[in-house]
Design a protein around this motif. Structure first.
Motif, PDB file in Angstrom:
ATOM      1  N   TYR A  54       0.835  -1.350   0.097  1.00 25.66           N
ATOM      2  CA  TYR A  54      -0.197   0.064   0.100  1.00 25.66           C
ATOM      3  C   TYR A  54       0.815   1.270   0.004  1.00 25.66           C
ATOM      4  O   TYR A  54       1.355   1.808   0.951  1.00 25.66           O
ATOM      5  CB  TYR A  54      -0.920   0.093   1.086  1.00 25.66           C
ATOM      6  CG  TYR A  54      -1.830  -1.050   1.312  1.00 25.66           C
ATOM      7  CD1 TYR A  54      -3.158  -0.817   1.003  1.00 25.66           C
ATOM      8  CD2 TYR A  54      -1.590  -2.422   1.828  1.00 25.66           C
ATOM      9  CE1 TYR A  54      -4.181  -1.876   1.115  1.00 25.66           C
ATOM     10  CE2 TYR A  54      -2.605  -3.443   1.901  1.00 25.66           C
ATOM     11  CZ  TYR A  54      -3.880  -3.098   1.427  1.00 25.66           C
ATOM     12  OH  TYR A  54      -4.686  -3.863   1.512  1.00 25.66           O
ATOM     13  N   PRO A  55       1.285   1.884  -1.193  1.00 31.26           N
ATOM     14  CA  PRO A  55       2.017   3.243  -1.136  1.00 31.26           C
ATOM     15  C   PRO A  55       1.621   4.143  -0.307  1.00 31.26           C
ATOM     16  O   PRO A  55       2.108   4.961   0.347  1.00 31.26           O
ATOM     17  CB  PRO A  55       1.981   3.380  -2.646  1.00 31.26           C
ATOM     18  CG  PRO A  55       1.841   2.063  -3.303  1.00 31.26           C
ATOM     19  CD  PRO A  55       0.911   1.475  -2.531  1.00 31.26           C
ATOM     20  N   PRO A  83       3.692   7.598   5.364  1.00 30.30           N
ATOM     21  CA  PRO A  83       2.414   7.538   4.651  1.00 30.30           C
ATOM     22  C   PRO A  83       2.367   8.902   3.685  1.00 30.30           C
ATOM     23  O   PRO A  83       2.792   9.984   3.953  1.00 30.30           O
ATOM     24  CB  PRO A  83       1.298   7.786   5.862  1.00 30.30           C
ATOM     25  CG  PRO A  83       2.044   7.352   7.110  1.00 30.30           C
ATOM     26  CD  PRO A  83       3.453   7.672   6.836  1.00 30.30           C
ATOM     27  N   HIS A  84       1.676   8.758   2.847  1.00 34.25           N
ATOM     28  CA  HIS A  84       1.345   9.738   1.594  1.00 34.25           C
ATOM     29  C   HIS A  84       0.079  10.091   1.349  1.00 34.25           C
ATOM     30  O   HIS A  84      -0.713   9.189   0.575  1.00 34.25           O
ATOM     31  CB  HIS A  84       2.090   9.555   0.259  1.00 34.25           C
ATOM     32  CG  HIS A  84       3.709   9.403   0.627  1.00 34.25           C
ATOM     33  ND1 HIS A  84       4.398  10.316   0.145  1.00 34.25           N
ATOM     34  CD2 HIS A  84       4.356   8.424   0.805  1.00 34.25           C
ATOM     35  CE1 HIS A  84       5.740   9.979   0.337  1.00 34.25           C
ATOM     36  NE2 HIS A  84       5.607   8.806   0.636  1.00 34.25           N
ATOM     37  N   PRO A  85      -0.571  11.008   2.193  1.00 34.73           N
ATOM     38  CA  PRO A  85      -2.121  11.222   2.004  1.00 34.73           C
ATOM     39  C   PRO A  85      -2.374  11.595   0.478  1.00 34.73           C
ATOM     40  O   PRO A  85      -1.532  12.192  -0.166  1.00 34.73           O
ATOM     41  CB  PRO A  85      -2.211  12.822   2.828  1.00 34.73           C
ATOM     42  CG  PRO A  85      -0.993  12.354   4.025  1.00 34.73           C
ATOM     43  CD  PRO A  85       0.066  11.970   2.976  1.00 34.73           C
ATOM     44  N   ALA A  86      -3.724  11.400   0.281  1.00 36.43           N
ATOM     45  CA  ALA A  86      -4.069  11.608  -1.397  1.00 36.43           C
ATOM     46  C   ALA A  86      -3.961  13.375  -1.438  1.00 36.43           C
ATOM     47  O   ALA A  86      -4.519  14.076  -0.422  1.00 36.43           O
ATOM     48  CB  ALA A  86      -5.252  11.178  -1.690  1.00 36.43           C
ATOM     49  N   TRP A  94       0.696   6.992  -8.913  1.00 36.86           N
ATOM     50  CA  TRP A  94       1.155   5.507  -8.880  1.00 36.86           C
ATOM     51  C   TRP A  94       0.749   4.972  -7.323  1.00 36.86           C
ATOM     52  O   TRP A  94       0.422   3.574  -7.123  1.00 36.86           O
ATOM     53  CB  TRP A  94       2.722   5.232  -9.188  1.00 36.86           C
ATOM     54  CG  TRP A  94       3.533   5.770  -8.186  1.00 36.86           C
ATOM     55  CD1 TRP A  94       3.989   7.085  -8.032  1.00 36.86           C
ATOM     56  CD2 TRP A  94       4.373   5.186  -7.015  1.00 36.86           C
ATOM     57  NE1 TRP A  94       4.953   7.341  -7.078  1.00 36.86           N
ATOM     58  CE2 TRP A  94       4.908   6.095  -6.489  1.00 36.86           C
ATOM     59  CE3 TRP A  94       3.871   3.880  -6.459  1.00 36.86           C
ATOM     60  CZ2 TRP A  94       5.626   5.675  -5.367  1.00 36.86           C
ATOM     61  CZ3 TRP A  94       4.582   3.655  -5.356  1.00 36.86           C
ATOM     62  CH2 TRP A  94       5.579   4.475  -4.671  1.00 36.86           C
ATOM     63  N   ARG A  95       0.839   5.844  -6.489  1.00 39.25           N
ATOM     64  CA  ARG A  95       0.473   5.723  -5.124  1.00 39.25           C
ATOM     65  C   ARG A  95      -0.926   5.263  -4.817  1.00 39.25           C
ATOM     66  O   ARG A  95      -1.267   4.540  -3.915  1.00 39.25           O
ATOM     67  CB  ARG A  95       0.977   6.872  -3.978  1.00 39.25           C
ATOM     68  CG  ARG A  95       2.408   6.989  -4.339  1.00 39.25           C
ATOM     69  CD  ARG A  95       2.766   8.218  -3.131  1.00 39.25           C
ATOM     70  NE  ARG A  95       4.002   8.650  -3.136  1.00 39.25           N
ATOM     71  CZ  ARG A  95       5.058   7.888  -2.984  1.00 39.25           C
ATOM     72  NH1 ARG A  95       4.965   6.905  -2.162  1.00 39.25           N
ATOM     73  NH2 ARG A  95       6.234   8.396  -2.984  1.00 39.25           N
ATOM     74  N   ASP A  96      -1.849   5.577  -5.697  1.00 41.64           N
ATOM     75  CA  ASP A  96      -3.277   5.484  -5.564  1.00 41.64           C
ATOM     76  C   ASP A  96      -3.477   3.698  -5.785  1.00 41.64           C
ATOM     77  O   ASP A  96      -4.461   2.877  -5.738  1.00 41.64           O
ATOM     78  CB  ASP A  96      -4.079   5.812  -6.490  1.00 41.64           C
ATOM     79  CG  ASP A  96      -4.177   7.243  -6.002  1.00 41.64           C
ATOM     80  OD1 ASP A  96      -4.239   7.674  -4.892  1.00 41.64           O
ATOM     81  OD2 ASP A  96      -4.036   8.253  -6.921  1.00 41.64           O
ATOM     82  N   THR A  97      -2.441   2.788  -6.339  1.00 37.53           N
ATOM     83  CA  THR A  97      -2.573   1.634  -6.629  1.00 37.53           C
ATOM     84  C   THR A  97      -2.075   0.666  -5.572  1.00 37.53           C
ATOM     85  O   THR A  97      -1.038   1.025  -4.760  1.00 37.53           O
ATOM     86  CB  THR A  97      -1.886   1.260  -7.812  1.00 37.53           C
ATOM     87  OG1 THR A  97      -2.274   2.123  -9.108  1.00 37.53           O
ATOM     88  CG2 THR A  97      -1.911  -0.042  -8.367  1.00 37.53           C
ATOM     89  N   ILE A  98      -2.971  -0.489  -5.342  1.00 45.00           N
ATOM     90  CA  ILE A  98      -2.363  -1.646  -4.671  1.00 45.00           C
ATOM     91  C   ILE A  98      -1.738  -2.488  -5.280  1.00 45.00           C
ATOM     92  O   ILE A  98      -2.241  -3.021  -6.254  1.00 45.00           O
ATOM     93  CB  ILE A  98      -3.417  -2.129  -3.740  1.00 45.00           C
ATOM     94  CG1 ILE A  98      -4.240  -1.011  -2.834  1.00 45.00           C
ATOM     95  CG2 ILE A  98      -2.993  -3.309  -2.989  1.00 45.00           C
ATOM     96  CD1 ILE A  98      -5.454  -1.636  -2.299  1.00 45.00           C
ATOM     97  N   TYR A  99      -0.341  -2.815  -5.197  1.00 47.56           N
ATOM     98  CA  TYR A  99       0.640  -3.695  -5.615  1.00 47.56           C
ATOM     99  C   TYR A  99       0.757  -5.095  -5.027  1.00 47.56           C
ATOM    100  O   TYR A  99       0.921  -5.152  -3.793  1.00 47.56           O
ATOM    101  CB  TYR A  99       1.694  -3.287  -6.076  1.00 47.56           C
ATOM    102  CG  TYR A  99       2.009  -1.960  -6.875  1.00 47.56           C
ATOM    103  CD1 TYR A  99       2.032  -1.912  -8.250  1.00 47.56           C
ATOM    104  CD2 TYR A  99       1.744  -0.788  -5.789  1.00 47.56           C
ATOM    105  CE1 TYR A  99       1.761  -0.478  -8.895  1.00 47.56           C
ATOM    106  CE2 TYR A  99       1.762   0.394  -6.604  1.00 47.56           C
ATOM    107  CZ  TYR A  99       1.864   0.592  -7.811  1.00 47.56           C
ATOM    108  OH  TYR A  99       1.698   1.746  -8.533  1.00 47.56           O
TER     109      TYR A  99
END
Length: 477
Positions: A54-55, A83-86, A94-99
């Motif tokens: 979870y980026p 953490p990186h808030p929206a 790219w941080r909105d993607t779960i890898y």
């Protein structure tokens, strides 16, 4: 068991690479056009994920499960950053993607927000469309997103072929240099080929060992001409089902290897008889042995008995007496064919390898598409294979050159199969998008959803049939 594990490991590594590159093609164009990607997964993850990243939270979860209608649980959690808030402006990154990595190694997926696929239903798309969704983008952008997987699989094959050309170069034995010709499998001999034949033409086109597809040219030709006994030109009619006869025997033809002694084993019959490195054995007793193909049965026929062995040494014919072991061995290593015949070697620099990779990629893809016509026959349908057939393509011993050649081929096959206009495949989405580009009208959402379900049903049936063929061949043939 070791052979199975080696083949399986090669298959999983190759499949993993191909899936990542394919899905990254979709991901790349999605992000290029500002489309949000919800999840990017290697392998499928029903109910359970081996790894999830979870980026936004800066967290990696191991063994994650649940999370849909219940709180997500996991075996372990690791912090990998802050953490990186929206962002407040609503822009996606790219941080909105779960890898993640799933546990079923049969595929993977790129969950694109606002697109009808196997991860969504019509209810998921009932909300008001948002600027970052797939469905709100122009048709040409959506077309590139859907074609991205196919494009990247093709480019991967070109890159691999270029890497092969740069690292290993190219080496082949010209037909005219292979004076002993080729050995042919029984199915080829049944239609008229004979051991020792040298290919000349296929349907009137000159065959050249420099072209990697010369075997396919012969298999798909109606008539092949060969040089027999070094003097006679013989025409061989190729039946239409020839390719299926060969499938049962896993081969077609191979260079014949002259019997040249490379290394002697001390104390063994060859050394005792006085053979030397570089000697060429041309006869055992009264049996001619122009190649290794004839040597083995000739030695077995006289095993345990002292017999004359005729050799060529420095241009002279010499006869020595030797007693093969009871197992039909003389005790020497055979000189590799690459050290017997003159080989053409071509080395490519980094820049020169690129056009060669492109040439190999386009030629291989063209040949693959051409061969697909055989699938739509009664014999071809029976030869369709699934994961077992693909895994069986890999060698029993690890060989990097062979691994990369097979991986490149499968990447091209994957690109072609995905472009077929079946709903649920990339080709099905592309078909509907082309309709929109031509007519200027979007295909209704209800039609897309129904087509997706129909496509998934077709794919499931094909998957069951192909892998069922593998099981049948493994246990009943």
């Amino acid at each position: 068991m070791e052979t199975f594990l080696i083949k399986t490991l090669q298959f999983i590594i190759a499949l993993g690479l191909l899936i990542i590159i394919h899905e990254f093609g979709h991901y790349f164009f999605s992000r290029l056009f500002g489309i949000k990607v919800n999840r990017f997964y290697l392998f499928f993850n029903p109910y359970f994920s081996l790894v999830k990243y979870y980026p936004r939270e800066g967290v990696v979860k191991i063994g994650a499960h649940g999370g849909e209608n219940e709180a997500e649980k996991c075996l372990a959690t690791f912090k990998v950053g802050k953490p990186h808030p929206a962002p407040a402006d609503g822009k996606t990154s790219w941080r909105d993607t779960i890898y993640g990595i799933g546990w079923v190694p049969l595929g993977g997926y790129c969950d694109i927000d606002g697109m009808v696929d196997e991860t969504k239903s019509a209810d998921d798309l009932a909300a008001e469309p948002q600027p970052w969704e797939f469905r709100t983008k122009p048709a040409w952008q959506r077309l590139l997103v859907m074609a991205g997987g196919v494009l990247f699989n093709f480019l991967l094959a070109v890159v691999i072929y270029s890497g092969i050309a740069w690292h290993w170069g190219e080496a082949y034995i010209p037909f005219e240099a292979a004076t002993e010709g080729f050995d042919f499998v029984p199915a080829a001999q049944e239609v008229g080929f004979r051991n020792g034949d040298i290919p000349l033409t296929a349907d009137g086109r000159k065959l050249d060992a420099a072209h990697s597809d010369y075997m396919l040219q012969m298999i798909e030709a109606k008539e092949v001409k060969v040089l027999r006994n070094g003097r006679d030109t013989v025409s061989i009619a190729i039946p239409s089902d020839f390719i299926f006869r060969l499938n049962e025997q896993k081969g077609f033809m191979a260079y014949r290897t002259p019997v040249v002694v490379d290394r002697l084993v001390p104390g063994e019959p060859a050394a005792k008889a006085g053979l030397k490195e570089g000697d060429r054995i041309v006869a055992v007793d009264t049996i001619a042995t122009p190649t290794f193909t004839e040597l083995t049965p000739a030695l077995l026929a006289v095993a345990g008995r002292e017999v004359p062995v005729t050799i060529l040494r420095d241009g002279k014919t010499i006869t020595l007496n030797a007693t093969p072991t009871t197992g039909g061995k003389l005790g020497f290593q055979l000189r590799p064919i690459t050290e017997v015949y003159d080989i053409v070697r071509i080395h490519y620099g980094l820049l020169g390898s690129i056009p060669k990779g492109w040439e190999l990629g386009t030629t291989t893809l063209s040949n693959y598409i051409s061969s697909m016509k055989h699938v739509f026959t009664s014999e071809g349908v029976q030869q369709v294979g699934g994961f077992g057939a693909i895994g069986n393509m890999f060698p029993e011993e690890w060989n990097w050159l062979t691994f990369w050649e097979i991986t490149a081929f499968i990447s091209l096959a994957l690109a072609f199969m995905n472009i077929i206009p079946i709903p649920a495949l990339d080709g099905g989405h592309i078909m509907f998008l082309l309709w929109e580009v031509v007519t200027g009208r979007k295909v209704p959402l209800s039609v897309l959803v129904k087509a997706q379900y129909a496509g998934m049903t077709i794919l499931l049936m094909l998957l069951l049939y192909a892998n069922g063929n593998d099981i049948f061949r493994a246990f009943f043939k």
